[in-house]
Design an enzyme around this catalytic site. Structure first.
Site, PDB file in Angstrom:
ATOM      1  N   GLU A  29      -6.284   6.695  -1.226  1.00 36.44           N
ATOM      2  CA  GLU A  29      -6.346   5.465  -0.441  1.00 36.44           C
ATOM      3  C   GLU A  29      -6.898   4.316  -1.274  1.00 36.44           C
ATOM      4  O   GLU A  29      -6.370   3.208  -1.256  1.00 36.44           O
ATOM      5  CB  GLU A  29      -7.210   5.674   0.807  1.00 36.44           C
ATOM      6  N   HIS A  88       0.837  -1.207   0.000  1.00 42.26           N
ATOM      7  CA  HIS A  88       0.000   0.000   0.000  1.00 42.26           C
ATOM      8  C   HIS A  88       0.871   1.255   0.000  1.00 42.26           C
ATOM      9  O   HIS A  88       0.644   2.192  -0.783  1.00 42.26           O
ATOM     10  CB  HIS A  88      -0.899  -0.027   1.240  1.00 42.26           C
ATOM     11  N   GLU A  89       1.889   1.275   0.848  1.00 42.50           N
ATOM     12  CA  GLU A  89       2.751   2.459   0.934  1.00 42.50           C
ATOM     13  C   GLU A  89       3.607   2.610  -0.319  1.00 42.50           C
ATOM     14  O   GLU A  89       3.846   3.732  -0.786  1.00 42.50           O
ATOM     15  CB  GLU A  89       3.637   2.377   2.183  1.00 42.50           C
ATOM     16  N   HIS A 130       1.579   4.393  -2.834  1.00 40.00           N
ATOM     17  CA  HIS A 130       1.535   5.845  -2.628  1.00 40.00           C
ATOM     18  C   HIS A 130       2.738   6.510  -3.295  1.00 40.00           C
ATOM     19  O   HIS A 130       2.617   7.588  -3.874  1.00 40.00           O
ATOM     20  CB  HIS A 130       1.557   6.175  -1.130  1.00 40.00           C
ATOM     21  N   ASP A 182      -4.897   1.027  -2.349  1.00 44.11           N
ATOM     22  CA  ASP A 182      -5.419  -0.302  -2.022  1.00 44.11           C
ATOM     23  C   ASP A 182      -5.454  -1.188  -3.264  1.00 44.11           C
ATOM     24  O   ASP A 182      -5.006  -2.342  -3.235  1.00 44.11           O
ATOM     25  CB  ASP A 182      -6.843  -0.192  -1.451  1.00 44.11           C
TER      26      ASP A 182
END
Length: 488
Positions: A203, A138-139, A142, A207
């Site tokens: 987000e 997930h990070e 980003h 995801d």
């Protein structure tokens, strides 16, 4: 347990970093299979080169003023796990650096230049390696989608350095709340624009891309939803949720979306990861629990068979004994039991080195490590443990040679420079000692103090004109680095 830091302060850092996003429209997500928006479109907001410069500056600030863990064994594990995901990431433009933060909150965060931090508290609550990997994926998403840069482009107001200042201020707040608040107030023009509410678009994108990355890397794709559920259940009745939930809103819809996405991939059942369980035991024994409690905890786990892998509980107990200065008990577990089963395991070799040094037998550690170091001289766990053992055995020149070789390919590893400084000091090579100490300060972003150390080194150089020339060149490099940041 170790004291945790202000949830409110740290949640702001995630708003600036992992969760920066523009206001979202629900219609954006009418099709869960839509292709992701590629983050390179934000290149006019901040170039990749500048992003790496700012990320490096913030990382140096973190090393100097927040509880970043310098632990070669844990670093090796986390970086390896992160790299297993990054090779399956799309649009990865630079190397990623994964690091640990000594904080018991459930949290992880990403910022400029591929830097991803993981709290020890998150690792302690993760039940499987796939759950930890789901957070990293997930990070990573980003970062690859350049969510910070896209936020900047949408606002067209905040300069990279203004946002970097805010990020740095909030990260400092983990270790020193008053200093962090002051730094954030200095960047208030940027902070006024960064709202917790504006997180949905990025987000959901992170995801979606993260779960796809998780599948390609061979992990259990149901782990994202299972970890979401764990967090939601643990904090359902708590008035003050952890930073992870404040900055990564965890709605029932988001959990359902994660389950639906996982259903698009084949089911995968994985055995417990030995490396994950050992890393988790290390965090609990060395960072989360007080020594006496850690001994009781792992003893009870072994007595009640309350563990996934027995070797991890044994390892945790050995580390707890070491912290309680019961090194003979630790030796019985690590050297007589664990190493006999798995003689090349880096977790065990690291513990054995510390035990031998604590017992005043560093040459036994040198002998134990030597065949492994010969095969892999630049592995951070092996090289740094061997250097530490050589220094403890007063073999300073051998330690210096080993560290010099290691630093050729690991130029930003602070423990290596700290060990080098110690070796030079004990060998009474004071010019080199001050030069090595300067590199440590530079890694903390303290360039003024680094230059001071180099000036001390210059004075100790005597008539060695070549050495003086090298020192002058390094002073110029440090000053140029400061000026480069100012020009941003």
């Amino acid at each position: 347990m170790k004291k945790t830091f202000s949830i409110w302060l740290f949640c702001l850092s995630l708003c600036v970093t992992a969760s920066l996003s523009a206001v979202a429209q629900d219609a954006t997500y009418s099709n869960k299979n839509a292709l992701p928006e590629i983050g390179v479109v934000a290149s006019d907001a901040i170039s990749l080169d500048k992003e790496m410069i700012v990320g490096d500056a913030v990382m140096r600030q973190m090393r100097g003023q927040s509880p970043v863990i310098a632990d070669p064994v844990l670093d090796e594990y986390l970086q390896d796990l992160g790299n297993r995901l990054v090779i399956h990431a799309e649009n990865a433009k630079f190397p990623f650096e994964f690091f640990w933060v000594d904080n018991d909150a459930i949290n992880a965060f990403a910022f400029f230049g591929g830097h991803i931090g993981v709290h020890t508290g998150l690792m302690r609550r993760a039940k499987t390696e796939s759950e930890l990997a789901s957070v990293l994926a997930h990070e990573i998403s980003h970062v690859t989608q350049r969510h910070i840069a896209r936020k900047m482009q949408a606002q067209k107001r905040s300069s990279p350095l203004a946002i970097a200042s805010l990020i740095g201020g909030v990260l400092i707040a983990m270790a020193n709340p008053e200093a962090g608040i002051a730094a954030m107030q200095a960047g208030s023009a940027a902070s006024a624009q960064l709202q917790i509410d504006y997180t949905r678009t990025n987000e959901q994108e992170a995801d979606r891309i993260g779960i796809s990355m998780l599948a390609r890397a061979g992990f259990d794709v149901t782990a994202a939803a299972s970890f979401f559920s764990t967090m939601a259940e643990e904090y359902r009745m708590v008035s003050k949720p952890p930073a992870r939930l404040l900055t990564h809103p965890l709605t029932e819809t988001r959990i359902a979306d994660a389950r639906a996405r996982a259903a698009d991939y084949p089911a995968r059942y994985l055995r417990p990861s030995v490396q994950f369980e050992l890393a988790k035991a290390r965090i609990m024994a060395r960072y989360s629990f007080e020594p006496d409690y850690a001994v009781d905890y792992f003893n009870a786990a072994l007595e009640k068979n309350a563990y996934k892998l027995k070797v991890a509980a044994q390892y945790g107990l050995a580390l707890a004994y070491m912290r309680a200065e019961e090194n003979e008990k630790a030796k019985e577990i690590v050297i007589n039991q664990l190493l006999s089963q798995d003689p090349s395991n880096l977790f065990y070799l690291d513990a054995a080195t510390d035990i031998y040094i604590a017992l005043g037998e560093p040459l036994k550690a040198v002998e134990l490590l030597q065949p492994h170091v010969s095969l892999n001289p630049r592995n951070q766990v092996l090289a740094l443990n061997q250097a530490n053992a050589l220094i403890s055995a007063s073999q300073y020149e051998q330690a210096i040679d080993l560290l010099r070789d290691f630093l050729l390919v690991n130029k930003d590893y602070q423990i290596a420079y700290q060990l080098m400084t110690e070796a030079y000091q004990k060998a009474k090579q004071f010019s080199q000692m001050h030069q090595s100490k300067a590199e440590v300060y530079a890694l903390y972003g303290a360039y003024t103090r680094a230059v001071d150390e180099l000036q001390y080194a210059y004075n100790f150089a005597g008539e060695d004109h070549l050495e003086k020339q090298r020192i002058r060149a390094r002073i110029k490099q440090f000053r140029d680095q400061e000026e480069r940041l100012e020009r941003l």
